[in-house]
Design an enzyme around this catalytic site. Structure first.
Site, PDB file in Angstrom:
ATOM      1  N   GLU A  64      38.320  32.455  12.192  1.00 41.87           N
ATOM      2  CA  GLU A  64      36.981  31.909  11.942  1.00 41.87           C
ATOM      3  C   GLU A  64      37.055  30.642  11.090  1.00 41.87           C
ATOM      4  O   GLU A  64      36.359  29.658  11.346  1.00 41.87           O
ATOM      5  CB  GLU A  64      36.120  32.953  11.212  1.00 41.87           C
ATOM      6  CG  GLU A  64      35.810  34.187  12.029  1.00 41.87           C
ATOM      7  CD  GLU A  64      36.826  35.299  11.881  1.00 41.87           C
ATOM      8  OE1 GLU A  64      38.025  35.002  11.653  1.00 41.87           O
ATOM      9  OE2 GLU A  64      36.431  36.474  11.981  1.00 41.87           O
ATOM     10  N   CYS A  95      36.048  39.025   8.199  1.00 40.62           N
ATOM     11  CA  CYS A  95      36.356  39.538   6.861  1.00 40.62           C
ATOM     12  C   CYS A  95      35.376  38.948   5.843  1.00 40.62           C
ATOM     13  O   CYS A  95      34.631  38.005   6.137  1.00 40.62           O
ATOM     14  CB  CYS A  95      37.799  39.200   6.485  1.00 40.62           C
ATOM     15  SG  CYS A  95      38.063  37.479   5.999  1.00 40.62           S
TER      16      CYS A  95
HETATM   17  N1  THU Z   1      41.895  38.015  10.953  1.00 42.89           N
HETATM   18  C1  THU Z   1      41.128  37.028  11.480  1.00 42.89           C
HETATM   19  O1  THU Z   1      41.633  35.980  11.901  1.00 42.89           O
HETATM   20  N2  THU Z   1      39.799  37.228  11.545  1.00 42.89           N
HETATM   21  C2  THU Z   1      39.158  38.388  11.237  1.00 42.89           C
HETATM   22  O2  THU Z   1      37.950  38.473  11.384  1.00 42.89           O
HETATM   23  C3  THU Z   1      39.942  39.518  10.743  1.00 42.89           C
HETATM   24  C4  THU Z   1      41.358  39.248  10.415  1.00 42.89           C
HETATM   25  C5  THU Z   1      43.357  37.833  10.937  1.00 42.89           C
HETATM   26  C6  THU Z   1      43.974  37.615   9.599  1.00 42.89           C
HETATM   27  C7  THU Z   1      45.414  38.057   9.880  1.00 42.89           C
HETATM   28  O3  THU Z   1      46.110  36.983  10.494  1.00 42.89           O
HETATM   29  C8  THU Z   1      45.259  39.156  10.907  1.00 42.89           C
HETATM   30  O4  THU Z   1      43.965  38.981  11.471  1.00 42.89           O
HETATM   31  C9  THU Z   1      45.374  40.552  10.343  1.00 42.89           C
HETATM   32  O5  THU Z   1      44.560  40.734   9.245  1.00 42.89           O
END
Ligand code: THU
Length: 140
Positions: A64, A95
């Site tokens: 995001e 997150c």
């Molecule tokens: N992650 C995202 O890119 N977006 C989210 O909404 C949740 C988590 C990524 C961060 C990390 O690279 C992986 O997902 C695991 O947490």
């Protein structure tokens, strides 16, 4: 479930296709958790991104923030909708750090579409994802 700002069916199709395709660009050798995202700008452009991890784990960046940062430095300031795509079911929601990041550039009615690995989605507004939020107007 939200009743978000309407975007057209065609816009939603492109938004979701781009977010799902962007998963292939994820750099996630540590988690193997691919996340793709796409944002629709007010001017009708679709800008995509994916998560970019780092050997020093906290340094990694979510899809995001990569996506919105790319849109901002391309000159966009207003947005219509965001899609986030993961391989899990149900689809992941942004997150906490990303919710605040998205809030900076959106209103509480802004819709976030969350796609699972089969292409199904749920949609929520930013107001639902981050209620009573601290936004740019609170500082000025
Ligand atoms: N992650 C995202 O890119 N977006 C989210 O909404 C949740 C988590 C990524 C961060 C990390 O690279 C992986 O997902 C695991 O947490």
């Amino acid at each position: 479930m939200a009743s978000p700002n309407p975007i057209t069916a065609q816009e939603l199709t492109t938004l979701s296709t781009n977010a799902i395709e962007a998963k292939a660009k994820a750099y996630c050798p540590y988690s193997n958790f691919r996340v793709g995202a796409c944002i629709l700008t007010a001017s009708g452009e679709f800008i995509s991104g994916a998560n970019v991890e780092n050997v020093s784990y906290p340094v990694g960046t979510c899809a995001e923030r990569v996506t919105i940062g790319t849109a901002i430095i391309a000159g966009h300031k207003k947005f219509k909708a965001l899609a986030v795509a993961t391989d899990i079911k149900p689809g992941a929601s942004p997150c906490g750090m990303c919710r605040q990041f998205i809030r900076e550039f959106t209103e509480p009615s802004f819709p976030v579409y969350m796609y699972d690995g089969e292409g199904n989605y749920k949609v929520m507004t930013m107001g639902e994802l981050l209620p009573n939020s601290f936004g740019p107007n609170d500082l000025r």
